[in-house]
Motif scaffolding. Structure first.
Motif, mmCIF file in Angstrom:
data_model
loop_
_atom_site.group_PDB
_atom_site.id
_atom_site.type_symbol
_atom_site.label_atom_id
_atom_site.label_comp_id
_atom_site.label_asym_id
_atom_site.label_seq_id
_atom_site.Cartn_x
_atom_site.Cartn_y
_atom_site.Cartn_z
ATOM 1 N N VAL A 128 41.312 27.955 31.797
ATOM 2 C CA VAL A 128 40.128 27.113 31.956
ATOM 3 C C VAL A 128 39.141 27.402 30.837
ATOM 4 C CG1 VAL A 128 38.222 26.468 33.457
ATOM 5 C CG2 VAL A 128 40.431 27.088 34.456
ATOM 6 N N VAL A 129 38.777 26.355 30.109
ATOM 7 C CA VAL A 129 37.737 26.471 29.087
ATOM 8 C C VAL A 129 36.496 25.848 29.692
ATOM 9 C CG1 VAL A 129 37.059 25.877 26.741
ATOM 10 C CG2 VAL A 129 39.492 26.137 27.305
ATOM 11 N N ARG A 144 27.834 22.681 28.610
ATOM 12 C CA ARG A 144 27.221 21.483 29.178
ATOM 13 C C ARG A 144 28.201 20.334 29.010
ATOM 14 N NH1 ARG A 144 25.727 18.100 24.950
ATOM 15 N NH2 ARG A 144 25.184 19.108 22.996
ATOM 16 N N ASN A 145 27.781 19.129 29.376
ATOM 17 C CA ASN A 145 28.645 17.969 29.166
ATOM 18 C C ASN A 145 28.576 17.550 27.698
ATOM 19 O OD1 ASN A 145 28.511 14.563 29.347
ATOM 20 N ND2 ASN A 145 30.305 15.615 30.120
ATOM 21 N N VAL A 177 39.738 21.785 30.580
ATOM 22 C CA VAL A 177 38.409 21.914 29.989
ATOM 23 C C VAL A 177 37.395 21.373 30.981
ATOM 24 C CG1 VAL A 177 36.945 21.331 28.034
ATOM 25 C CG2 VAL A 177 39.418 21.556 27.719
ATOM 26 N N ASN A 178 36.500 22.238 31.428
ATOM 27 C CA ASN A 178 35.445 21.760 32.306
ATOM 28 C C ASN A 178 34.274 21.323 31.444
ATOM 29 O OD1 ASN A 178 33.758 21.260 34.515
ATOM 30 N ND2 ASN A 178 32.918 23.334 34.368
ATOM 31 N N ILE A 225 30.349 24.051 22.772
ATOM 32 C CA ILE A 225 30.083 25.476 22.975
ATOM 33 C C ILE A 225 30.822 25.915 24.242
ATOM 34 C CG2 ILE A 225 28.304 27.205 23.522
ATOM 35 C CD1 ILE A 225 27.886 26.248 20.775
ATOM 36 N N VAL A 226 31.589 26.976 24.125
ATOM 37 C CA VAL A 226 32.321 27.496 25.285
ATOM 38 C C VAL A 226 31.452 28.513 26.007
ATOM 39 C CG1 VAL A 226 34.360 28.773 26.034
ATOM 40 C CG2 VAL A 226 34.519 27.175 24.125
ATOM 41 N N ARG A 227 31.241 28.288 27.305
ATOM 42 C CA ARG A 227 30.512 29.293 28.066
ATOM 43 C C ARG A 227 31.445 30.453 28.380
ATOM 44 N NH1 ARG A 227 26.905 26.985 32.425
ATOM 45 N NH2 ARG A 227 28.855 26.100 33.151
ATOM 46 N N LYS A 228 32.672 30.096 28.769
ATOM 47 C CA LYS A 228 33.613 31.150 29.117
ATOM 48 C C LYS A 228 35.033 30.617 29.100
ATOM 49 C CE LYS A 228 33.758 35.028 32.170
ATOM 50 N NZ LYS A 228 32.886 35.821 33.021
#
Ligand code: UDP
Ligand code: MG
Length: 334
Positions: free
Chosen positions: A73-74, A78-79, A49-50, A310-313
């Motif tokens: 990769v999730v 944002r942080n 998870v980034n 919230i997942v960007r991608k």
């Protein structure tokens, strides 16, 4: 978990939050993958998870993910903080057993086979307990031990002292965890809340492999508040008793003063004691209001029902190849 089934390999999920961890990523994969490859009868996935990193963490993770379908990769928008990042990872994990792990290798990956062994013995949760944590500063160790003591004294849910997030959970335990709807996610507490048959193993906490800690003293203090407010209402309720005692004391004091005045007459001095009492009571009331504020603030943000992250991608396999400008490295073609 003990019924006989057709033998298909167990899938082990590692869930790893990354926040500005570009310096440890190479070492992380170099250490973790051989360990997972060596576990018998199993396949694995690593859910990275980034958590809104501002360095090259995402690029580096994608480099590994492109070469290996098991590395997912999730990417969060944002942080959101470690607890939210872990939640995102657990939501995306598909394994039969799920292991949250810090990216900095402070949770030694060589313990993973022992966690899995215990799980195969029939435990739903296997906790890794830090038998000593000499790598943490004295201040961090003693405040942590105080936190656990206070937390466990006033909460119904006891969290084992010196257990981090490093543990193994069965699919059933993870699914139970996913039922908990709260936004304020104090994971250590939630892990304990779900219960299940629990075993533990001990280990010695390692120093960080590279990079620096993301938790300052202030962040840790707020983390501790989160823990206490998530699992105990005692700080709210205690004011009834403090107020009651103070009022009782005031009553006795008033009786004494009246008697003394009747017997000895009026005496004027007393400025200092009145001033002290006013300050003391004023201070106590403000602390009480502050404690209520901690809870009300949390009620407020809970009622907004915002998602935890919230997942960007979500990146998996090599379907997103166009995102990557670097060729797949030879090392990651496992
Ligand atoms: N972490 C995260 N988001 C944050 C802070 C930390 O995902 O906002 C991750 C970090 O990348 C690491 C783990 O949480 O994988 C533990 O962080 P750290 O090692 O800084 O904490 P410490 O071990 O010092 O308590
Ligand atoms: Mg660490």
């Amino acid at each position: 978990m003990n019924f006989v089934k057709i033998k298909s390999p167990d899938i082990i999920s590692l869930v790893v939050p990354f926040y500005n961890e570009e310096d440890v990523i190479d070492e992380f994969f170099a250490t973790v993958r051989p360990v997972l490859d060596a576990v018998p009868d199993s396949d694995y996935e690593i859910v990275c998870v980034n958590d809104g990193s501002r360095d090259l963490t995402l690029e580096k993770l994608l480099k590994y993910s492109i070469g290996d379908r098991r590395i997912k990769v999730v990417d969060l928008s944002r942080n959101f903080g470690k607890e939210a990042a872990l939640t995102a990872g657990l939501d995306h994990a598909r394994g039969d057993a799920v292991i949250p792990l810090d990216a900095d290798l402070q949770d030694p990956p060589h313990l993973i086979p022992r966690l899995i062994e215990k799980w195969r013995d029939g435990f739903d949760v296997v906790i890794a307990i830090r038998s000593e944590r000499l790598t943490d500063s004295y201040a961090k160790r003693s405040t942590a031990s105080w936190f656990y003591r206070v937390h466990n004294a006033i909460s119904d849910v006891k969290i084992p002292g010196n257990a981090g997030d490093f543990r193994l959970m069965s699919r059933q335990a993870v699914d139970a965890l996913k039922l908990l709807p709260e936004n304020h996610r104090f994971m250590k507490g939630l892990f304990a809340w779900i219960g299940f048959e629990t075993a533990s193993i001990e280990y010695v906490r390692q120093p960080r492999a590279a990079g620096t800690t993301k938790f300052s003293g202030w962040k840790l203090w707020n983390f501790a508040l989160e823990g206490v407010t998530s699992f105990s209402t005692l700080p709210l309720r205690v004011w009834t008793y403090i107020g009651g005692l103070t009022a009782a004391f005031a009553f006795v004091l008033a009786a004494y003063l009246i008697l003394r005045t009747v017997i000895r007459g009026v005496d004027v001095p007393g400025y200092a004691s009145i001033f002290t009492a006013v300050l003391f009571l004023g201070g106590m009331q403000l602390v009480g209001i502050g404690v209520i504020g901690e809870y009300v603030g949390r009620i407020y943000s809970e009622t907004k029902r915002r998602p935890v992250y919230i997942v960007r991608k979500f990146y998996q396999h090599d379907t997103q190849r166009r995102e990557i400008d670097e060729p797949v490295s030879a090392r990651s073609s496992a």
